[in-house]
Design an enzyme around this catalytic site. Sequence first.
Site, PDB file in Angstrom:
ATOM      1  N   SER A   1       0.858  -1.184   0.000  1.00 14.98           N
ATOM      2  CA  SER A   1       0.000   0.000   0.000  1.00 14.98           C
ATOM      3  C   SER A   1       0.889   1.227   0.000  1.00 14.98           C
ATOM      4  O   SER A   1       1.885   1.283   0.733  1.00 14.98           O
ATOM      5  CB  SER A   1      -0.906   0.002   1.230  1.00 14.98           C
ATOM      6  OG  SER A   1      -1.746   1.139   1.231  1.00 14.98           O
TER       7      SER A   1
ATOM      8  N   HIS B   1      -2.336   7.215  -4.941  1.00 10.29           N
ATOM      9  CA  HIS B   1      -2.459   6.085  -4.019  1.00 10.29           C
ATOM     10  C   HIS B   1      -2.552   4.801  -4.823  1.00 10.29           C
ATOM     11  O   HIS B   1      -3.137   4.775  -5.910  1.00 10.29           O
ATOM     12  CB  HIS B   1      -3.727   6.249  -3.161  1.00 10.29           C
ATOM     13  CG  HIS B   1      -4.239   4.956  -2.592  1.00 10.29           C
ATOM     14  ND1 HIS B   1      -5.281   4.250  -3.165  1.00 10.29           N
ATOM     15  CD2 HIS B   1      -3.849   4.233  -1.517  1.00 10.29           C
ATOM     16  CE1 HIS B   1      -5.514   3.161  -2.451  1.00 10.29           C
ATOM     17  NE2 HIS B   1      -4.651   3.116  -1.464  1.00 10.29           N
TER      18      HIS B   1
ATOM     19  N   ASN C   1      -2.722   0.264  -4.098  1.00 13.61           N
ATOM     20  CA  ASN C   1      -2.759  -0.835  -3.137  1.00 13.61           C
ATOM     21  C   ASN C   1      -3.059  -2.114  -3.894  1.00 13.61           C
ATOM     22  O   ASN C   1      -3.938  -2.141  -4.753  1.00 13.61           O
ATOM     23  CB  ASN C   1      -3.840  -0.584  -2.076  1.00 13.61           C
ATOM     24  CG  ASN C   1      -4.040  -1.765  -1.153  1.00 13.61           C
ATOM     25  OD1 ASN C   1      -4.853  -2.647  -1.421  1.00 13.61           O
ATOM     26  ND2 ASN C   1      -3.299  -1.790  -0.071  1.00 13.61           N
ATOM     27  N   VAL C   2      -2.301  -3.160  -3.622  1.00 15.83           N
ATOM     28  CA  VAL C   2      -2.637  -4.504  -4.097  1.00 15.83           C
ATOM     29  C   VAL C   2      -2.488  -5.445  -2.912  1.00 15.83           C
ATOM     30  O   VAL C   2      -1.542  -5.332  -2.135  1.00 15.83           O
ATOM     31  CB  VAL C   2      -1.764  -4.965  -5.285  1.00 15.83           C
ATOM     32  CG1 VAL C   2      -2.195  -4.268  -6.559  1.00 15.83           C
ATOM     33  CG2 VAL C   2      -0.288  -4.722  -5.035  1.00 15.83           C
TER      34      VAL C   2
ATOM     35  N   HIS D   1      -5.905   7.208 -17.057  1.00 13.51           N
ATOM     36  CA  HIS D   1      -6.963   6.223 -17.301  1.00 13.51           C
ATOM     37  C   HIS D   1      -6.631   5.308 -18.480  1.00 13.51           C
ATOM     38  O   HIS D   1      -7.042   4.141 -18.486  1.00 13.51           O
ATOM     39  CB  HIS D   1      -8.298   6.932 -17.507  1.00 13.51           C
ATOM     40  CG  HIS D   1      -8.962   7.315 -16.222  1.00 13.51           C
ATOM     41  ND1 HIS D   1      -9.787   6.460 -15.525  1.00 13.51           N
ATOM     42  CD2 HIS D   1      -8.883   8.453 -15.480  1.00 13.51           C
ATOM     43  CE1 HIS D   1     -10.208   7.045 -14.417  1.00 13.51           C
ATOM     44  NE2 HIS D   1      -9.668   8.262 -14.366  1.00 13.51           N
TER      45      HIS D   1
ATOM     46  N   HIS E   1     -20.063  13.046   2.850  1.00 14.95           N
ATOM     47  CA  HIS E   1     -20.396  14.267   3.590  1.00 14.95           C
ATOM     48  C   HIS E   1     -20.009  15.532   2.834  1.00 14.95           C
ATOM     49  O   HIS E   1     -20.442  16.629   3.200  1.00 14.95           O
ATOM     50  CB  HIS E   1     -19.718  14.246   4.965  1.00 14.95           C
ATOM     51  CG  HIS E   1     -18.222  14.160   4.918  1.00 14.95           C
ATOM     52  ND1 HIS E   1     -17.557  13.029   4.519  1.00 14.95           N
ATOM     53  CD2 HIS E   1     -17.265  15.080   5.211  1.00 14.95           C
ATOM     54  CE1 HIS E   1     -16.250  13.249   4.570  1.00 14.95           C
ATOM     55  NE2 HIS E   1     -16.044  14.482   4.982  1.00 14.95           N
TER      56      HIS E   1
ATOM     57  N   GLY F   1      -5.058  -4.774  14.977  1.00 13.51           N
ATOM     58  CA  GLY F   1      -3.852  -4.585  15.767  1.00 13.51           C
ATOM     59  C   GLY F   1      -2.622  -4.339  14.934  1.00 13.51           C
ATOM     60  O   GLY F   1      -1.503  -4.662  15.351  1.00 13.51           O
TER      61      GLY F   1
ATOM     62  N   ARG G   1       0.253  -2.075  12.769  1.00  8.58           N
ATOM     63  CA  ARG G   1       1.204  -1.068  13.238  1.00  8.58           C
ATOM     64  C   ARG G   1       0.702   0.322  12.861  1.00  8.58           C
ATOM     65  O   ARG G   1       0.603   0.672  11.691  1.00  8.58           O
ATOM     66  CB  ARG G   1       2.578  -1.329  12.612  1.00  8.58           C
ATOM     67  CG  ARG G   1       3.675  -0.410  13.124  1.00  8.58           C
ATOM     68  CD  ARG G   1       5.015  -0.902  12.608  1.00  8.58           C
ATOM     69  NE  ARG G   1       6.109  -0.103  13.140  1.00  8.58           N
ATOM     70  CZ  ARG G   1       6.664   0.921  12.489  1.00  8.58           C
ATOM     71  NH1 ARG G   1       6.205   1.269  11.293  1.00  8.58           N
ATOM     72  NH2 ARG G   1       7.666   1.588  13.026  1.00  8.58           N
TER      73      ARG G   1
END
Length: 307
Positions: free
Chosen positions: A94, A108, A110-111, A147, A177, A260, A262
């Site tokens: 990430s 950003h 993430n895999v 894209h 929001h 839990g 880090r």
Amino acid sequence: MSEVRIDAVKTYLLSLQDHICESLEKEDGTATFYEDNWQRDAGGGGRTRVLTDGAALEQAGVNFSHVFGNNLPPSATAHRPELAGRTFQAMGVSLVIHPSNPYVPTSHANVRFFVAEKPGEEPIWWFGGGFDLTPYYAFEEDVVAWHETAKAACDPFGDQVYANYKKWCDEYFYLKHRGETRGVGGLFFDDLNEGGFDHCFQFMQSVGNHYIQAYRPIIAKRKSMEYGERERDFQLYRRGRYVEFNLVFDRGTLFGLQSGGRTESILMSLPPLVKWRYNWQPEAGSAESELYENYLKPRDWLGLGEK
């Protein structure tokens, strides 16, 4: 059903972290990543890398983690009750990049891979991930190129894959929001296990490999553009939206904290400097208002006739 090859996924993720860090260091030209290896008391650990105060990158965090345990956190079992009572492993890369120049977007990626096991039963597994772009002063040519690369990552896996995961990204990275998207989107997928392990693993690798291909050219093109206090102030204000999304909505943040994980590594996505101000609105016709009017809503960037 193809074999679940956990070690192969881990090997790929570690190599992906290496490749992305090397590419970002070369593009920045001055700073290098600091590496922090850590262990999780409940099982597993990770390799966090952070670059700060570079020539082009104000802060870049690229994190690998591999955690495991006997009980899943509520964020996982709430939507998947069949996971209760299973041991689990979760691993992924990430990253969040916060450039210093307001004309370079934040990005950003993430895999990740998840598997839950129980003696005598088939493992439950899936892949997830994606990448998205958050500009402050957007350039349509950059967004289109972003894209196009996202689509190239998906094309070998089906004609509708890009359209489906682009739509999912637009819907996921949405600040309810605020009534606006976090940025200009990209790809987002989760719970992917159709077609067997090898097929899904190959797709996850394609997404991971295409991220730096999509992002590095934008850094190169925009990192030397001149900017002043106004542009910097707007960048810091808009970074507040990034913080709001990650702390309120992001599933990865919630999973990490509830399991839990880090804390320092989970919250490395937050920018080093950020501003909020009460009820601020951009001046009509300004460069700042263009972001709101033209970019913070889902768009068909490639002219594919999306619905």
